[in-house]
Design a protein around this motif. Structure first.
Motif, PDB file in Angstrom:
ATOM      1  N   MET A   1     -28.244   4.838   2.974  1.00 43.75           N
ATOM      2  CA  MET A   1     -28.915   4.048   4.001  1.00 43.75           C
ATOM      3  C   MET A   1     -28.917   2.577   3.596  1.00 43.75           C
ATOM      4  O   MET A   1     -29.088   2.241   2.436  1.00 43.75           O
ATOM      5  CB  MET A   1     -30.341   4.550   4.184  1.00 43.75           C
ATOM      6  N   LEU A   2     -28.745   1.729   4.570  1.00 47.55           N
ATOM      7  CA  LEU A   2     -28.751   0.291   4.331  1.00 47.55           C
ATOM      8  C   LEU A   2     -30.171  -0.238   4.210  1.00 47.55           C
ATOM      9  O   LEU A   2     -31.099   0.271   4.834  1.00 47.55           O
ATOM     10  CB  LEU A   2     -28.075  -0.432   5.487  1.00 47.55           C
ATOM     11  N   HIS A   3     -30.314  -1.287   3.416  1.00 52.59           N
ATOM     12  CA  HIS A   3     -31.594  -1.977   3.287  1.00 52.59           C
ATOM     13  C   HIS A   3     -31.321  -3.470   3.391  1.00 52.59           C
ATOM     14  O   HIS A   3     -30.418  -3.973   2.729  1.00 52.59           O
ATOM     15  CB  HIS A   3     -32.257  -1.669   1.942  1.00 52.59           C
ATOM     16  N   PRO A   4     -32.083  -4.194   4.203  1.00 54.39           N
ATOM     17  CA  PRO A   4     -31.843  -5.627   4.345  1.00 54.39           C
ATOM     18  C   PRO A   4     -32.239  -6.382   3.076  1.00 54.39           C
ATOM     19  O   PRO A   4     -33.216  -6.033   2.410  1.00 54.39           O
ATOM     20  CB  PRO A   4     -32.729  -6.026   5.520  1.00 54.39           C
ATOM     21  N   SER A   5     -31.472  -7.418   2.768  1.00 50.73           N
ATOM     22  CA  SER A   5     -31.796  -8.268   1.625  1.00 50.73           C
ATOM     23  C   SER A   5     -32.931  -9.217   2.017  1.00 50.73           C
ATOM     24  O   SER A   5     -33.301  -9.318   3.192  1.00 50.73           O
ATOM     25  CB  SER A   5     -30.568  -9.078   1.215  1.00 50.73           C
ATOM     26  N   GLU A   6     -33.456  -9.915   1.035  1.00 51.22           N
ATOM     27  CA  GLU A   6     -34.498 -10.904   1.328  1.00 51.22           C
ATOM     28  C   GLU A   6     -33.933 -12.021   2.214  1.00 51.22           C
ATOM     29  O   GLU A   6     -34.631 -12.538   3.071  1.00 51.22           O
ATOM     30  CB  GLU A   6     -35.080 -11.472   0.034  1.00 51.22           C
ATOM     31  N   SER A   7     -32.660 -12.344   2.028  1.00 47.75           N
ATOM     32  CA  SER A   7     -32.018 -13.352   2.886  1.00 47.75           C
ATOM     33  C   SER A   7     -31.935 -12.866   4.328  1.00 47.75           C
ATOM     34  O   SER A   7     -32.142 -13.644   5.260  1.00 47.75           O
ATOM     35  CB  SER A   7     -30.614 -13.662   2.380  1.00 47.75           C
ATOM     36  N   ASP A   8     -31.617 -11.579   4.516  1.00 48.56           N
ATOM     37  CA  ASP A   8     -31.581 -11.005   5.866  1.00 48.56           C
ATOM     38  C   ASP A   8     -32.956 -11.097   6.522  1.00 48.56           C
ATOM     39  O   ASP A   8     -33.078 -11.467   7.689  1.00 48.56           O
ATOM     40  CB  ASP A   8     -31.152  -9.533   5.829  1.00 48.56           C
ATOM     41  N   THR A  33     -21.990  -2.534   8.992  1.00 49.21           N
ATOM     42  CA  THR A  33     -20.968  -2.383   7.962  1.00 49.21           C
ATOM     43  C   THR A  33     -19.911  -1.411   8.466  1.00 49.21           C
ATOM     44  O   THR A  33     -20.011  -0.901   9.579  1.00 49.21           O
ATOM     45  CB  THR A  33     -21.555  -1.845   6.644  1.00 49.21           C
ATOM     46  N   GLU A  34     -18.944  -1.144   7.637  1.00 45.65           N
ATOM     47  CA  GLU A  34     -17.891  -0.207   8.012  1.00 45.65           C
ATOM     48  C   GLU A  34     -18.423   1.199   8.274  1.00 45.65           C
ATOM     49  O   GLU A  34     -17.919   1.914   9.125  1.00 45.65           O
ATOM     50  CB  GLU A  34     -16.855  -0.128   6.879  1.00 45.65           C
ATOM     51  N   ASN A  35     -19.465   1.588   7.539  1.00 48.28           N
ATOM     52  CA  ASN A  35     -19.945   2.968   7.585  1.00 48.28           C
ATOM     53  C   ASN A  35     -21.322   3.170   8.194  1.00 48.28           C
ATOM     54  O   ASN A  35     -21.732   4.307   8.414  1.00 48.28           O
ATOM     55  CB  ASN A  35     -19.943   3.559   6.176  1.00 48.28           C
ATOM     56  N   ALA A  36     -22.049   2.107   8.422  1.00 51.84           N
ATOM     57  CA  ALA A  36     -23.432   2.278   8.887  1.00 51.84           C
ATOM     58  C   ALA A  36     -23.925   0.992   9.550  1.00 51.84           C
ATOM     59  O   ALA A  36     -23.229  -0.011   9.579  1.00 51.84           O
ATOM     60  CB  ALA A  36     -24.332   2.637   7.710  1.00 51.84           C
ATOM     61  N   PHE A  37     -25.151   1.059  10.065  1.00 58.00           N
ATOM     62  CA  PHE A  37     -25.793  -0.136  10.614  1.00 58.00           C
ATOM     63  C   PHE A  37     -27.279  -0.078  10.313  1.00 58.00           C
ATOM     64  O   PHE A  37     -27.841   0.971  10.040  1.00 58.00           O
ATOM     65  CB  PHE A  37     -25.552  -0.264  12.123  1.00 58.00           C
ATOM     66  N   TYR A  38     -27.922  -1.240  10.373  1.00 55.16           N
ATOM     67  CA  TYR A  38     -29.362  -1.348  10.168  1.00 55.16           C
ATOM     68  C   TYR A  38     -29.928  -2.171  11.303  1.00 55.16           C
ATOM     69  O   TYR A  38     -29.449  -3.276  11.581  1.00 55.16           O
ATOM     70  CB  TYR A  38     -29.678  -2.042   8.832  1.00 55.16           C
ATOM     71  N   SER A  39     -30.935  -1.647  11.972  1.00 61.93           N
ATOM     72  CA  SER A  39     -31.578  -2.332  13.080  1.00 61.93           C
ATOM     73  C   SER A  39     -33.006  -2.696  12.691  1.00 61.93           C
ATOM     74  O   SER A  39     -33.810  -1.822  12.364  1.00 61.93           O
ATOM     75  CB  SER A  39     -31.604  -1.422  14.310  1.00 61.93           C
ATOM     76  N   PHE A  40     -33.320  -3.988  12.714  1.00 62.50           N
ATOM     77  CA  PHE A  40     -34.674  -4.415  12.407  1.00 62.50           C
ATOM     78  C   PHE A  40     -35.660  -3.878  13.450  1.00 62.50           C
ATOM     79  O   PHE A  40     -36.783  -3.521  13.117  1.00 62.50           O
ATOM     80  CB  PHE A  40     -34.745  -5.949  12.346  1.00 62.50           C
ATOM     81  N   ALA A  41     -35.241  -3.799  14.703  1.00 65.11           N
ATOM     82  CA  ALA A  41     -36.118  -3.275  15.762  1.00 65.11           C
ATOM     83  C   ALA A  41     -36.422  -1.787  15.533  1.00 65.11           C
ATOM     84  O   ALA A  41     -37.557  -1.359  15.715  1.00 65.11           O
ATOM     85  CB  ALA A  41     -35.501  -3.494  17.131  1.00 65.11           C
ATOM     86  N   ASP A  42     -35.416  -1.022  15.142  1.00 65.37           N
ATOM     87  CA  ASP A  42     -35.624   0.411  14.887  1.00 65.37           C
ATOM     88  C   ASP A  42     -36.627   0.639  13.761  1.00 65.37           C
ATOM     89  O   ASP A  42     -37.358   1.622  13.744  1.00 65.37           O
ATOM     90  CB  ASP A  42     -34.314   1.108  14.528  1.00 65.37           C
TER      91      ASP A  42
END
Length: 46
Positions: A1-8, A33-42
């Motif tokens: 699972m993706l996790h946003p960086s502090e910069s994100d 990314t190529e394999n996944a996505f991360y949604s801040f709203a989700d």
């Protein structure tokens, strides 16, 4: 699972604030990314 960086997280806050100043509602910030996505709203961050 993706996790946003502090910069994100920081750029998301800046975009949200800028949108509010212009009366534009930021609905989501999505990291893709190529394999996944991360949604801040989700994740309830926006």
């Amino acid at each position: 699972m993706l996790h946003p960086s502090e910069s994100d997280k920081a750029i998301t806050r800046k975009l949200k604030m800028a949108g509010e100043n212009l009366d534009i509602k930021v609905l989501d910030h999505v990291i893709i990314t190529e394999n996944a996505f991360y949604s801040f709203a989700d994740e309830g961050i926006l």
